[in-house]
Motif scaffolding. Structure first.
Motif, PDB file in Angstrom:
ATOM      1  N   SER A 155       0.833  -1.200   0.000  1.00  0.00           N
ATOM      2  CA  SER A 155       0.000   0.000   0.000  1.00  0.00           C
ATOM      3  C   SER A 155       0.869   1.252   0.000  1.00  0.00           C
ATOM      4  O   SER A 155       2.092   1.175   0.209  1.00  0.00           O
ATOM      5  CB  SER A 155      -0.898  -0.012   1.236  1.00  0.00           C
ATOM      6  OG  SER A 155      -0.166   0.383   2.386  1.00  0.00           O
ATOM      7  N   PRO A 156       0.276   2.430  -0.208  1.00  0.00           N
ATOM      8  CA  PRO A 156       1.046   3.668  -0.102  1.00  0.00           C
ATOM      9  C   PRO A 156       1.600   3.925   1.295  1.00  0.00           C
ATOM     10  O   PRO A 156       2.462   4.796   1.472  1.00  0.00           O
ATOM     11  CB  PRO A 156       0.012   4.734  -0.490  1.00  0.00           C
ATOM     12  CG  PRO A 156      -1.023   4.023  -1.274  1.00  0.00           C
ATOM     13  CD  PRO A 156      -1.099   2.653  -0.677  1.00  0.00           C
ATOM     14  N   HIS A 157       1.127   3.172   2.288  1.00  0.00           N
ATOM     15  CA  HIS A 157       1.534   3.403   3.670  1.00  0.00           C
ATOM     16  C   HIS A 157       2.499   2.335   4.177  1.00  0.00           C
ATOM     17  O   HIS A 157       2.884   2.358   5.353  1.00  0.00           O
ATOM     18  CB  HIS A 157       0.292   3.437   4.575  1.00  0.00           C
ATOM     19  CG  HIS A 157      -0.829   4.242   4.009  1.00  0.00           C
ATOM     20  ND1 HIS A 157      -0.774   5.611   3.887  1.00  0.00           N
ATOM     21  CD2 HIS A 157      -2.029   3.855   3.485  1.00  0.00           C
ATOM     22  CE1 HIS A 157      -1.906   6.040   3.334  1.00  0.00           C
ATOM     23  NE2 HIS A 157      -2.675   5.002   3.087  1.00  0.00           N
ATOM     24  N   HIS A 189      -5.355   0.085   1.648  1.00  0.00           N
ATOM     25  CA  HIS A 189      -4.933   1.184   0.784  1.00  0.00           C
ATOM     26  C   HIS A 189      -5.394   2.538   1.300  1.00  0.00           C
ATOM     27  O   HIS A 189      -4.733   3.555   1.081  1.00  0.00           O
ATOM     28  CB  HIS A 189      -5.485   0.973  -0.629  1.00  0.00           C
ATOM     29  CG  HIS A 189      -4.814  -0.127  -1.382  1.00  0.00           C
ATOM     30  ND1 HIS A 189      -3.607   0.036  -2.020  1.00  0.00           N
ATOM     31  CD2 HIS A 189      -5.184  -1.415  -1.582  1.00  0.00           C
ATOM     32  CE1 HIS A 189      -3.261  -1.106  -2.595  1.00  0.00           C
ATOM     33  NE2 HIS A 189      -4.199  -2.002  -2.335  1.00  0.00           N
ATOM     34  N   HIS A 353       5.249   2.385  -2.024  1.00  0.00           N
ATOM     35  CA  HIS A 353       4.871   3.046  -3.256  1.00  0.00           C
ATOM     36  C   HIS A 353       4.363   2.065  -4.287  1.00  0.00           C
ATOM     37  O   HIS A 353       4.270   2.380  -5.465  1.00  0.00           O
ATOM     38  CB  HIS A 353       6.072   3.813  -3.834  1.00  0.00           C
ATOM     39  CG  HIS A 353       6.533   4.905  -2.910  1.00  0.00           C
ATOM     40  ND1 HIS A 353       5.843   6.066  -2.748  1.00  0.00           N
ATOM     41  CD2 HIS A 353       7.595   4.968  -2.073  1.00  0.00           C
ATOM     42  CE1 HIS A 353       6.471   6.845  -1.869  1.00  0.00           C
ATOM     43  NE2 HIS A 353       7.535   6.206  -1.441  1.00  0.00           N
ATOM     44  N   GLU A 355       1.393  -1.043  -5.501  1.00  0.00           N
ATOM     45  CA  GLU A 355      -0.034  -1.322  -5.443  1.00  0.00           C
ATOM     46  C   GLU A 355      -0.212  -2.778  -5.055  1.00  0.00           C
ATOM     47  O   GLU A 355       0.534  -3.644  -5.496  1.00  0.00           O
ATOM     48  CB  GLU A 355      -0.685  -1.068  -6.819  1.00  0.00           C
ATOM     49  CG  GLU A 355      -0.623   0.403  -7.250  1.00  0.00           C
ATOM     50  CD  GLU A 355      -1.439   1.311  -6.349  1.00  0.00           C
ATOM     51  OE1 GLU A 355      -2.422   0.832  -5.763  1.00  0.00           O
ATOM     52  OE2 GLU A 355      -1.094   2.490  -6.247  1.00  0.00           O
TER      53      GLU A 355
END
Length: 362
Positions: A155-157, A189, A353, A355
Protein backbone atom coordinates in the motif's frame (compact mmCIF):
# COMPACT_ATOMS: atom_id res chain seq x y z
CA UNK A 1 -2.01 -47.94 -7.09
CA UNK A 2 -1.65 -51.55 -5.80
CA UNK A 3 -4.96 -51.42 -3.95
CA UNK A 4 -6.85 -50.29 -7.05
CA UNK A 5 -5.27 -53.07 -9.12
CA UNK A 6 -6.40 -55.69 -6.60
CA UNK A 7 -9.97 -54.36 -6.64
CA UNK A 8 -9.95 -54.24 -10.43
CA UNK A 9 -9.05 -57.91 -10.75
CA UNK A 10 -11.25 -59.10 -7.87
CA UNK A 11 -14.42 -59.84 -9.95
CA UNK A 12 -12.50 -62.10 -12.36
CA UNK A 13 -10.65 -63.78 -9.47
CA UNK A 14 -13.89 -64.46 -7.60
CA UNK A 15 -15.54 -66.02 -10.64
CA UNK A 16 -12.44 -68.14 -11.33
CA UNK A 17 -12.43 -69.43 -7.74
CA UNK A 18 -16.17 -70.21 -7.87
CA UNK A 19 -15.79 -72.02 -11.20
CA UNK A 20 -12.85 -74.06 -9.92
CA UNK A 21 -14.67 -74.99 -6.73
CA UNK A 22 -17.76 -75.99 -8.69
CA UNK A 23 -15.77 -78.19 -11.07
CA UNK A 24 -13.98 -79.92 -8.19
CA UNK A 25 -16.94 -80.41 -5.86
CA UNK A 26 -19.60 -81.20 -8.45
CA UNK A 27 -23.27 -80.18 -8.61
CA UNK A 28 -24.18 -81.36 -5.14
CA UNK A 29 -22.54 -78.48 -3.21
CA UNK A 30 -24.29 -75.62 -5.05
CA UNK A 31 -21.49 -73.17 -5.78
CA UNK A 32 -23.03 -72.01 -9.07
CA UNK A 33 -25.11 -69.03 -7.74
CA UNK A 34 -21.93 -67.56 -6.26
CA UNK A 35 -20.83 -66.64 -9.81
CA UNK A 36 -22.98 -63.53 -9.29
CA UNK A 37 -20.30 -62.22 -6.92
CA UNK A 38 -18.29 -61.19 -10.00
CA UNK A 39 -20.71 -58.51 -11.27
CA UNK A 40 -21.52 -57.57 -7.67
CA UNK A 41 -17.88 -56.63 -6.95
CA UNK A 42 -17.52 -54.99 -10.35
CA UNK A 43 -20.47 -52.71 -9.63
CA UNK A 44 -18.66 -51.45 -6.53
CA UNK A 45 -15.33 -50.62 -8.17
CA UNK A 46 -15.82 -50.41 -11.96
CA UNK A 47 -17.83 -48.47 -14.50
CA UNK A 48 -21.22 -49.57 -15.78
CA UNK A 49 -19.83 -50.87 -19.09
CA UNK A 50 -17.26 -53.00 -17.33
CA UNK A 51 -19.91 -54.24 -14.90
CA UNK A 52 -22.19 -55.21 -17.80
CA UNK A 53 -19.29 -57.04 -19.47
CA UNK A 54 -18.44 -58.91 -16.26
CA UNK A 55 -22.14 -59.75 -15.92
CA UNK A 56 -22.24 -61.17 -19.43
CA UNK A 57 -19.14 -63.28 -18.72
CA UNK A 58 -20.71 -64.45 -15.45
CA UNK A 59 -23.92 -65.39 -17.25
CA UNK A 60 -21.99 -67.36 -19.89
CA UNK A 61 -19.99 -69.07 -17.14
CA UNK A 62 -23.22 -69.89 -15.33
CA UNK A 63 -24.67 -71.49 -18.48
CA UNK A 64 -21.50 -73.47 -19.11
CA UNK A 65 -21.23 -74.77 -15.55
CA UNK A 66 -24.96 -75.48 -15.46
CA UNK A 67 -24.72 -77.61 -18.59
CA UNK A 68 -21.62 -79.36 -17.23
CA UNK A 69 -23.38 -80.12 -13.94
CA UNK A 70 -26.67 -81.04 -15.63
CA UNK A 71 -28.57 -78.42 -13.62
CA UNK A 72 -30.87 -77.35 -16.45
CA UNK A 73 -32.74 -80.61 -16.11
CA UNK A 74 -34.14 -79.03 -12.95
CA UNK A 75 -34.79 -75.48 -11.79
CA UNK A 76 -31.41 -74.90 -10.14
CA UNK A 77 -29.70 -73.87 -13.36
CA UNK A 78 -32.38 -71.37 -14.30
CA UNK A 79 -32.44 -69.97 -10.75
CA UNK A 80 -28.68 -69.38 -10.90
CA UNK A 81 -29.05 -67.55 -14.24
CA UNK A 82 -31.78 -65.31 -12.82
CA UNK A 83 -29.57 -64.59 -9.80
CA UNK A 84 -26.62 -63.57 -11.99
CA UNK A 85 -28.80 -61.42 -14.26
CA UNK A 86 -30.43 -59.67 -11.30
CA UNK A 87 -27.14 -58.93 -9.55
CA UNK A 88 -25.69 -57.65 -12.82
CA UNK A 89 -28.59 -55.23 -13.24
CA UNK A 90 -28.20 -53.91 -9.71
CA UNK A 91 -24.42 -53.62 -10.21
CA UNK A 92 -24.85 -51.61 -13.41
CA UNK A 93 -27.28 -49.26 -11.65
CA UNK A 94 -24.85 -48.85 -8.72
CA UNK A 95 -21.96 -48.13 -11.10
CA UNK A 96 -24.01 -45.45 -12.91
CA UNK A 97 -24.93 -43.75 -9.62
CA UNK A 98 -21.34 -43.86 -8.40
CA UNK A 99 -20.06 -42.34 -11.64
CA UNK A 100 -22.53 -39.48 -11.30
CA UNK A 101 -21.46 -38.83 -7.72
CA UNK A 102 -17.80 -38.86 -8.74
CA UNK A 103 -18.54 -36.34 -11.51
CA UNK A 104 -20.38 -34.12 -9.03
CA UNK A 105 -17.49 -34.37 -6.56
CA UNK A 106 -14.99 -33.45 -9.27
CA UNK A 107 -17.13 -30.42 -10.14
CA UNK A 108 -17.30 -29.35 -6.49
CA UNK A 109 -13.51 -29.68 -6.15
CA UNK A 110 -13.03 -27.62 -9.28
CA UNK A 111 -15.29 -24.90 -7.88
CA UNK A 112 -13.37 -25.03 -4.57
CA UNK A 113 -10.09 -24.51 -6.41
CA UNK A 114 -11.51 -21.48 -8.23
CA UNK A 115 -12.85 -20.14 -4.93
CA UNK A 116 -9.43 -20.54 -3.36
CA UNK A 117 -7.75 -18.62 -6.17
CA UNK A 118 -10.27 -15.81 -5.70
CA UNK A 119 -10.26 -15.82 -1.90
CA UNK A 120 -6.63 -16.67 -1.14
CA UNK A 121 -4.78 -15.12 -4.03
CA UNK A 122 -1.07 -15.88 -4.42
CA UNK A 123 0.96 -13.49 -2.32
CA UNK A 124 3.67 -11.39 -4.04
CA UNK A 125 7.06 -13.09 -4.14
CA UNK A 126 8.62 -9.70 -3.47
CA UNK A 127 7.13 -6.55 -1.97
CA UNK A 128 9.53 -3.67 -1.45
CA UNK A 129 12.50 -5.04 0.51
CA UNK A 130 10.62 -8.21 1.46
CA UNK A 131 10.47 -11.74 0.12
CA UNK A 132 7.28 -13.67 0.86
CA UNK A 133 6.21 -17.31 0.91
CA UNK A 134 3.01 -18.94 2.10
CA UNK A 135 1.90 -22.43 3.13
CA UNK A 136 -1.62 -23.71 3.73
CA UNK A 137 -2.39 -27.21 5.03
CA UNK A 138 -6.04 -28.13 5.44
CA UNK A 139 -7.18 -30.44 8.22
CA UNK A 140 -9.77 -31.96 5.86
CA UNK A 141 -8.37 -34.63 3.56
CA UNK A 142 -8.06 -33.39 -0.03
CA UNK A 143 -9.67 -30.06 0.87
CA UNK A 144 -8.54 -27.03 -1.08
CA UNK A 145 -9.85 -24.31 1.17
CA UNK A 146 -10.74 -23.69 4.81
CA UNK A 147 -11.16 -21.02 7.46
CA UNK A 148 -7.59 -19.68 7.70
CA UNK A 149 -6.74 -16.55 5.75
CA UNK A 150 -3.75 -14.44 4.73
CA UNK A 151 -2.92 -11.50 2.50
CA UNK A 152 -0.01 -9.18 1.65
CA UNK A 153 -0.75 -5.72 0.26
CA UNK A 154 1.84 -3.19 -0.93
CA UNK A 155 0.00 0.00 0.00
CA UNK A 156 1.05 3.67 -0.10
CA UNK A 157 1.53 3.40 3.67
CA UNK A 158 3.82 0.36 3.71
CA UNK A 159 3.64 -3.38 3.27
CA UNK A 160 0.55 -4.52 5.14
CA UNK A 161 -0.12 -8.11 6.09
CA UNK A 162 -2.91 -10.07 7.73
CA UNK A 163 -3.04 -13.67 8.93
CA UNK A 164 -6.24 -14.86 10.58
CA UNK A 165 -8.24 -17.85 11.74
CA UNK A 166 -12.02 -17.97 11.45
CA UNK A 167 -13.95 -19.61 14.28
CA UNK A 168 -15.77 -22.67 12.98
CA UNK A 169 -15.41 -24.71 9.81
CA UNK A 170 -17.18 -25.40 6.55
CA UNK A 171 -18.80 -22.98 4.14
CA UNK A 172 -19.69 -20.53 6.92
CA UNK A 173 -15.99 -20.17 7.77
CA UNK A 174 -15.12 -19.65 4.10
CA UNK A 175 -17.78 -16.94 3.83
CA UNK A 176 -16.42 -15.18 6.91
CA UNK A 177 -12.87 -15.35 5.55
CA UNK A 178 -14.09 -13.71 2.34
CA UNK A 179 -15.62 -10.85 4.33
CA UNK A 180 -12.42 -10.26 6.30
CA UNK A 181 -10.13 -10.38 3.27
CA UNK A 182 -12.39 -8.13 1.22
CA UNK A 183 -12.47 -5.50 3.99
CA UNK A 184 -8.71 -5.74 4.53
CA UNK A 185 -7.81 -5.37 0.85
CA UNK A 186 -9.86 -2.20 0.58
CA UNK A 187 -8.92 -0.61 3.91
CA UNK A 188 -5.20 -1.40 3.57
CA UNK A 189 -4.93 1.18 0.78
CA UNK A 190 -7.15 3.84 2.36
CA UNK A 191 -6.23 3.97 6.04
CA UNK A 192 -2.99 5.85 6.85
CA UNK A 193 -2.49 4.17 10.24
CA UNK A 194 -2.56 0.52 11.27
CA UNK A 195 -4.90 1.28 14.18
CA UNK A 196 -7.36 2.91 11.79
CA UNK A 197 -7.10 -0.09 9.52
CA UNK A 198 -7.92 -2.38 12.44
CA UNK A 199 -10.91 -0.27 13.50
CA UNK A 200 -12.30 -0.29 9.99
CA UNK A 201 -11.82 -4.02 9.76
CA UNK A 202 -13.61 -4.49 13.08
CA UNK A 203 -16.59 -2.44 11.88
CA UNK A 204 -16.84 -4.38 8.63
CA UNK A 205 -16.62 -7.75 10.35
CA UNK A 206 -19.09 -6.82 13.10
CA UNK A 207 -21.55 -5.61 10.47
CA UNK A 208 -21.36 -8.80 8.42
CA UNK A 209 -21.02 -11.52 11.05
CA UNK A 210 -23.96 -12.94 12.98
CA UNK A 211 -24.19 -14.55 16.39
CA UNK A 212 -20.96 -15.39 18.19
CA UNK A 213 -18.77 -15.90 15.14
CA UNK A 214 -15.35 -14.26 15.36
CA UNK A 215 -11.93 -14.15 13.75
CA UNK A 216 -8.56 -14.09 15.48
CA UNK A 217 -6.05 -12.12 13.44
CA UNK A 218 -2.72 -10.38 13.53
CA UNK A 219 -2.02 -7.36 11.34
CA UNK A 220 1.50 -6.23 10.49
CA UNK A 221 2.90 -3.16 8.76
CA UNK A 222 6.48 -2.86 7.50
CA UNK A 223 7.48 0.66 6.54
CA UNK A 224 10.80 2.30 5.74
CA UNK A 225 11.96 2.55 9.39
CA UNK A 226 13.38 -0.97 9.71
CA UNK A 227 10.66 -1.99 12.11
CA UNK A 228 7.38 -3.84 12.02
CA UNK A 229 4.18 -2.68 13.71
CA UNK A 230 1.76 -5.33 14.97
CA UNK A 231 -1.92 -5.24 15.85
CA UNK A 232 -3.09 -8.44 17.52
CA UNK A 233 -6.74 -9.53 17.79
CA UNK A 234 -6.45 -12.57 20.07
CA UNK A 235 -4.07 -14.35 17.68
CA UNK A 236 -0.88 -16.31 18.44
CA UNK A 237 2.15 -14.04 18.68
CA UNK A 238 4.26 -13.91 15.48
CA UNK A 239 7.75 -15.36 15.41
CA UNK A 240 10.66 -13.09 14.48
CA UNK A 241 13.86 -14.95 13.62
CA UNK A 242 16.94 -12.76 13.90
CA UNK A 243 19.87 -12.94 11.53
CA UNK A 244 21.78 -15.12 14.00
CA UNK A 245 18.86 -17.62 14.11
CA UNK A 246 17.47 -16.53 17.50
CA UNK A 247 13.65 -16.80 17.57
CA UNK A 248 11.53 -14.20 19.35
CA UNK A 249 7.78 -14.13 20.00
CA UNK A 250 6.92 -10.46 20.62
CA UNK A 251 3.80 -10.30 22.78
CA UNK A 252 1.23 -7.47 22.60
CA UNK A 253 1.15 -5.04 25.55
CA UNK A 254 -2.46 -6.10 26.19
CA UNK A 255 -4.58 -8.85 24.71
CA UNK A 256 -7.69 -7.82 22.76
CA UNK A 257 -10.80 -9.69 21.72
CA UNK A 258 -10.93 -11.25 18.26
CA UNK A 259 -12.54 -9.44 15.34
CA UNK A 260 -16.32 -9.60 15.52
CA UNK A 261 -16.48 -9.36 19.32
CA UNK A 262 -15.70 -5.65 19.62
CA UNK A 263 -19.35 -4.94 20.39
CA UNK A 264 -18.83 -6.55 23.79
CA UNK A 265 -17.32 -3.29 25.06
CA UNK A 266 -13.66 -4.25 25.11
CA UNK A 267 -11.03 -1.80 23.90
CA UNK A 268 -9.28 -2.57 20.66
CA UNK A 269 -5.67 -3.77 20.54
CA UNK A 270 -2.75 -1.40 20.99
CA UNK A 271 -0.19 -1.28 18.18
CA UNK A 272 3.32 -2.31 19.21
CA UNK A 273 6.61 -2.01 17.36
CA UNK A 274 9.42 -4.55 16.94
CA UNK A 275 12.77 -4.07 15.21
CA UNK A 276 12.91 -5.70 11.78
CA UNK A 277 16.14 -5.26 9.85
CA UNK A 278 17.83 -6.86 6.82
CA UNK A 279 18.53 -10.53 7.51
CA UNK A 280 15.54 -10.94 9.86
CA UNK A 281 12.57 -13.17 9.13
CA UNK A 282 8.95 -12.83 10.22
CA UNK A 283 6.67 -15.87 10.44
CA UNK A 284 2.94 -15.30 10.89
CA UNK A 285 0.87 -18.42 11.47
CA UNK A 286 -2.43 -19.75 12.78
CA UNK A 287 -2.94 -21.83 15.91
CA UNK A 288 -3.22 -24.95 13.77
CA UNK A 289 0.59 -24.84 13.76
CA UNK A 290 1.42 -24.39 17.44
CA UNK A 291 -1.50 -26.49 18.71
CA UNK A 292 -0.63 -29.55 16.66
CA UNK A 293 0.15 -32.42 19.04
CA UNK A 294 2.25 -35.53 18.62
CA UNK A 295 1.33 -39.03 19.82
CA UNK A 296 2.46 -38.12 23.35
CA UNK A 297 0.27 -34.99 23.42
CA UNK A 298 3.12 -32.48 23.12
CA UNK A 299 2.52 -29.28 21.15
CA UNK A 300 4.60 -28.50 18.09
CA UNK A 301 7.74 -26.61 19.29
CA UNK A 302 7.82 -23.90 16.64
CA UNK A 303 10.60 -21.93 18.32
CA UNK A 304 12.85 -25.00 18.35
CA UNK A 305 12.31 -25.42 14.61
CA UNK A 306 13.44 -21.93 13.62
CA UNK A 307 16.65 -23.43 12.19
CA UNK A 308 14.55 -24.89 9.37
CA UNK A 309 14.17 -21.36 8.02
CA UNK A 310 17.90 -21.15 7.23
CA UNK A 311 17.18 -22.58 3.77
CA UNK A 312 18.06 -19.81 1.25
CA UNK A 313 14.88 -20.31 -0.78
CA UNK A 314 11.87 -18.98 1.15
CA UNK A 315 9.37 -21.43 -0.36
CA UNK A 316 11.56 -24.45 0.40
CA UNK A 317 12.21 -23.17 3.93
CA UNK A 318 8.50 -22.90 4.62
CA UNK A 319 7.89 -26.30 3.04
CA UNK A 320 10.50 -27.78 5.40
CA UNK A 321 8.55 -26.42 8.38
CA UNK A 322 5.29 -27.76 6.96
CA UNK A 323 6.74 -31.24 6.44
CA UNK A 324 8.17 -31.22 9.96
CA UNK A 325 4.76 -30.19 11.30
CA UNK A 326 3.07 -33.09 9.51
CA UNK A 327 5.68 -35.51 10.86
CA UNK A 328 5.10 -34.17 14.36
CA UNK A 329 1.35 -34.76 14.03
CA UNK A 330 2.02 -38.34 12.90
CA UNK A 331 -1.27 -38.30 11.01
CA UNK A 332 -3.87 -35.83 9.69
CA UNK A 333 -3.86 -32.37 11.25
CA UNK A 334 -6.83 -31.59 13.48
CA UNK A 335 -6.99 -27.95 12.40
CA UNK A 336 -6.05 -25.92 9.34
CA UNK A 337 -2.48 -24.61 9.47
CA UNK A 338 -1.49 -21.46 7.56
CA UNK A 339 1.98 -19.89 7.59
CA UNK A 340 3.21 -16.69 5.96
CA UNK A 341 6.96 -16.04 5.87
CA UNK A 342 8.44 -12.58 5.22
CA UNK A 343 12.18 -12.09 4.74
CA UNK A 344 13.83 -8.70 4.92
CA UNK A 345 16.48 -8.91 2.20
CA UNK A 346 17.26 -5.19 2.29
CA UNK A 347 16.78 -4.20 -1.34
CA UNK A 348 14.04 -3.91 -3.92
CA UNK A 349 13.15 -0.25 -3.73
CA UNK A 350 11.29 1.91 -1.26
CA UNK A 351 8.46 0.51 0.76
CA UNK A 352 5.07 2.06 0.40
CA UNK A 353 4.87 3.05 -3.26
CA UNK A 354 3.48 -0.15 -4.76
CA UNK A 355 -0.03 -1.32 -5.44
CA UNK A 356 -1.39 -4.42 -3.73
CA UNK A 357 -0.89 -7.50 -5.87
CA UNK A 358 0.18 -5.47 -8.87
CA UNK A 359 3.67 -6.79 -8.13
CA UNK A 360 4.57 -10.11 -9.76
CA UNK A 361 2.68 -12.99 -8.21
CA UNK A 362 4.05 -16.30 -7.13
Amino acid sequence: MPGSAVLSWMPAAVMAVVAGADLISGPGVGFLPLVSLGPAFSGLVGGWRRTALIGAVALALCVGLGLYDGLFEERRGFSAMVSVAGVTGVGVAAAVMRSRREAELASVRSIAEVAQRVLLRPVPRTAGPLQAAVSYTSAVAEARIGGDLYEVVASPHGIRVIVGDVQGKGLAAVETAAVVLGAFREAAHDEPGLAGLGERLERSVARELEGERFVTAVLAEIGSGREVVFLNYGHPAPMVVRQDGTPEFPQPPAYALPLGLGAHGSEGPTPYTVAFVPGDQLLLYTDGVTETRDAAGSFYPLGDRSHLLKEPDADRALEAVREDLVRHADGPLHDDAAMLLLRYHGHGGHVGHGEGNSVPLA
